[in-house]
Design a protein around this motif. Structure first.
Motif, mmCIF file in Angstrom:
data_model
loop_
_atom_site.group_PDB
_atom_site.id
_atom_site.type_symbol
_atom_site.label_atom_id
_atom_site.label_comp_id
_atom_site.label_asym_id
_atom_site.label_seq_id
_atom_site.Cartn_x
_atom_site.Cartn_y
_atom_site.Cartn_z
ATOM 1 N N ASN A 99 1.365 6.516 -1.744
ATOM 2 C CA ASN A 99 0.032 5.213 -1.975
ATOM 3 C C ASN A 99 0.691 3.788 -1.786
ATOM 4 O O ASN A 99 0.198 2.944 -2.723
ATOM 5 C CB ASN A 99 -0.619 5.499 -3.470
ATOM 6 N N THR A 100 1.444 3.617 -0.783
ATOM 7 C CA THR A 100 1.816 2.306 -0.697
ATOM 8 C C THR A 100 0.771 1.253 -0.466
ATOM 9 O O THR A 100 -0.195 1.536 0.386
ATOM 10 C CB THR A 100 2.734 2.141 0.545
ATOM 11 N N GLY A 101 0.778 0.222 -1.431
ATOM 12 C CA GLY A 101 -0.202 -0.885 -0.908
ATOM 13 C C GLY A 101 -1.554 -0.721 -1.661
ATOM 14 O O GLY A 101 -2.254 -1.649 -1.937
ATOM 15 N N MET A 102 -1.607 0.581 -2.423
ATOM 16 C CA MET A 102 -2.926 0.489 -3.087
ATOM 17 C C MET A 102 -3.163 -0.474 -4.224
ATOM 18 O O MET A 102 -4.482 -0.977 -4.377
ATOM 19 C CB MET A 102 -2.984 2.126 -3.495
ATOM 20 N N PRO A 364 0.571 -4.143 5.047
ATOM 21 C CA PRO A 364 0.208 -3.596 6.349
ATOM 22 C C PRO A 364 -1.334 -3.181 5.644
ATOM 23 O O PRO A 364 -1.316 -2.470 4.677
ATOM 24 C CB PRO A 364 0.913 -2.525 6.648
ATOM 25 N N ILE A 365 -2.286 -3.115 6.505
ATOM 26 C CA ILE A 365 -3.564 -2.561 6.195
ATOM 27 C C ILE A 365 -3.683 -1.254 6.594
ATOM 28 O O ILE A 365 -4.662 -0.856 7.495
ATOM 29 C CB ILE A 365 -4.822 -3.661 6.747
ATOM 30 N N GLY A 366 -3.230 -0.368 5.695
ATOM 31 C CA GLY A 366 -3.229 1.096 5.774
ATOM 32 C C GLY A 366 -4.289 1.675 4.969
ATOM 33 O O GLY A 366 -4.904 1.041 4.107
ATOM 34 N N LEU A 367 -4.368 3.121 5.009
ATOM 35 C CA LEU A 367 -5.401 3.619 4.359
ATOM 36 C C LEU A 367 -5.377 3.341 2.742
ATOM 37 O O LEU A 367 -6.638 3.349 2.182
ATOM 38 C CB LEU A 367 -5.389 5.292 4.544
ATOM 39 N N MET A 370 -6.392 0.159 1.923
ATOM 40 C CA MET A 370 -7.716 -0.125 1.887
ATOM 41 C C MET A 370 -8.382 0.453 0.880
ATOM 42 O O MET A 370 -9.505 0.121 0.436
ATOM 43 C CB MET A 370 -8.152 0.374 3.312
ATOM 44 N N ALA A 371 -7.744 1.788 0.476
ATOM 45 C CA ALA A 371 -8.463 2.600 -0.872
ATOM 46 C C ALA A 371 -8.468 1.742 -2.000
ATOM 47 O O ALA A 371 -9.539 1.771 -2.857
ATOM 48 C CB ALA A 371 -8.029 3.933 -0.942
ATOM 49 N N GLY A 372 -7.431 0.784 -2.046
ATOM 50 C CA GLY A 372 -7.388 0.253 -3.430
ATOM 51 C C GLY A 372 -8.280 -1.086 -3.237
ATOM 52 O O GLY A 372 -9.033 -1.597 -4.083
ATOM 53 N N TYR A 373 -8.486 -1.800 -2.027
ATOM 54 C CA TYR A 373 -9.472 -2.637 -2.032
ATOM 55 C C TYR A 373 -10.771 -2.379 -2.090
ATOM 56 O O TYR A 373 -11.501 -2.938 -2.950
ATOM 57 C CB TYR A 373 -9.133 -3.234 -0.534
#
Length: 453
Positions: A99-102, A364-367, A370-373
């Motif tokens: 869940n990188t970046g969530m 990076p704007i990965g899935l 984006m899910a967190g956003y």
């Protein structure tokens, strides 16, 4: 070396994402069967607007959901000037990051909200993220820790294994996120940006988005076309593959192969699977192969299919990520997304890209980011519509009272509440990776809900 590390990280993330993809077909929690639901034909799988989809007669009584009447502290984490929230996310595993970046995506959205003056006069205080480490026992203690910290809501709450909703039910803590676990199904407190994705084999609906995607990729009305669906040998994935195949078949496409031959421990040799696929359609290959498997097995199957001379289409849930754009093994493949790609060109996605550039330019704007956003955005929307008198009860009245829906035009398709407590949003986008760019095949679109009959 850097490219290898990036792909290794994506492979680990893929394990979670394919769980989400299988979840689109449903597993885990049991939801009520549809009663009086309208029967739809293949034409219902034609892409429609990303809002205003029909519930096909499927309804949900919020009083019959779990935790419908909060009795605990109603304004915990809320003051005259702030709302306290925190995240509960599977971020690490024995294999690496998940869940990188969530959490970063959520914090970015909250930072913009605060820069604009907050919501209804209150700013968002993000107390941080609890990581369960992919450990079901630790998940419980981390959920308890977050509730004990006095948060008003958990945003995002996305866990890979275990059950956190019981803790949040006992503490009357609403939670928002990507509904890839059974926690989001059948409870009045959980709100997934794409609804309940794991409704179980007895769930009220089938994942119509897979049928919509398959028809769009193959063109026409699907008649005379065929598809094979490949999954992982896990109970949850078996059910997800069956229901995804059911949706593709209902769209008018023959599905001669529905199997889960990929070991949960990983795939060493794809030869037997590819041989079966190349003869699956009455001795010939199908027109479309759908791989709902982890990243590494998917790449092995795709490479082996091409080596065997396969000329058909390939659809995967794992091919969209800016770090994959130059990955030649995926060139030409299609990816199903549950919301619009960041490159959609919608005003909302342009704003999201600007927010990432401003507040976290290296992310990076990965899935998962984006899910967190979008999870944070849904929470902000619900709080804004609830008004200044913010309590758990007033928030749930807004969300479950029958008049609430959430969508972001051109970016996140509509969810309708309370029906999406037991069904996934019947919506998706499809992109094809071609020459290092993601090209739209289906813009973000929806079908009616399709009953599991």
């Amino acid at each position: 070396m850097g490219s290898t590390r990036r792909l290794a990280s994506l492979a680990v993330a893929g394990i979670f994402l394919v769980t989400a993809a299988a979840a689109c077909g449903g597993s885990g929690a049991t939801s009520p069967k549809a009663t009086g639901a309208a029967t739809v034909g293949p034409a219902a799988f034609t892409p429609g607007p990303d809002t205003g989809w029909s519930n096909s007669g499927i309804t949900v009584d919020p009083a019959k959901l779990g935790c419908p009447n909060p009795t605990g502290p109603q304004s915990r984490g809320v003051t005259d000037t702030e709302i306290k929230v925190g995240g509960l996310i599977t971020q690490t595993s024995s294999s690496g990051p998940v869940n990188t970046g969530m959490d970063v995506g959520a914090k970015i959205r909250f930072e913009r909200a605060n820069a604009e003056g907050g919501v209804n006069g209150r700013t968002i205080t993000y107390v941080g993220t609890r990581d369960d480490g992919s450990d079901p026992t630790r998940l419980i203690t981390q959920a308890e820790s977050l509730a004990n910290d006095g948060v008003f809501a958990a945003v995002p709450a996305v866990a890979r294994a275990g059950n956190f909703s019981d803790v949040f039910c006992k503490t009357d803590t609403p939670f928002f996120g990507w509904g890839v676990s059974a926690d989001y199904c059948g409870t009045a407190l959980g709100f997934g940006i794409t609804g309940c994705l794991v409704s179980g084999p007895g769930g009220s609906t089938i994942p119509s988005a897979w049928g919509m995607a398959a028809r769009a990729i193959l063109g026409g009305d699907g008649s005379g076309r065929s598809a094979a669906v490949v999954g992982v040998d896990l109970d949850s994935a078996v059910n997800g593959v069956k229901l995804s195949a059911k949706a593709i078949k209902a769209s008018g496409i023959a599905v001669p192969y529905v199997e889960n031959p990929v070991p949960a421990s990983g795939l060493n040799d794809p030869t037997a699977i590819v041989n079966a696929l190349m003869h699956a359609n009455h001795g010939a290959p199908p027109d479309l192969v759908v791989t709902i498997v982890d990243f590494s097995p998917a790449i092995k199957i795709i490479d082996a299919l091409r080596a065997a001379g396969y000329q058909g289409k390939i659809l995967t849930p794992l091919g969209y990520d800016p770090r994959l754009a130059g990955f030649k093994d995926l060139d030409g493949t299609y990816t199903l997304l549950q919301w619009a790609p960041a490159e959609s060109g919608s005003a909302a996605d342009d704003q999201m890209r600007a927010d990432f550039a401003k507040y976290a330019p290296s992310e990076p704007i990965g899935l998962t980011a984006m899910a967190g956003y979008w999870s944070a955005d849904m929470f902000l929307d619900a709080v804004r519509k609830t008004g200044r008198d913010l309590t758990v009860a007033s928030l749930l009245k807004t969300l479950n009272g029958g008049g609430y829906s959430y969508n972001v035009a051109g970016a996140v398709a509509q969810t309708q509440w309370p029906v999406n407590h037991t069904a996934s949003a019947p919506c998706a986008a499809v992109v094809q990776l071609s020459g290092g760019k993601y090209l739209p095949t289906v813009k973000l679109s929806c079908t009616p809900l399709v009953a599991n009959q």
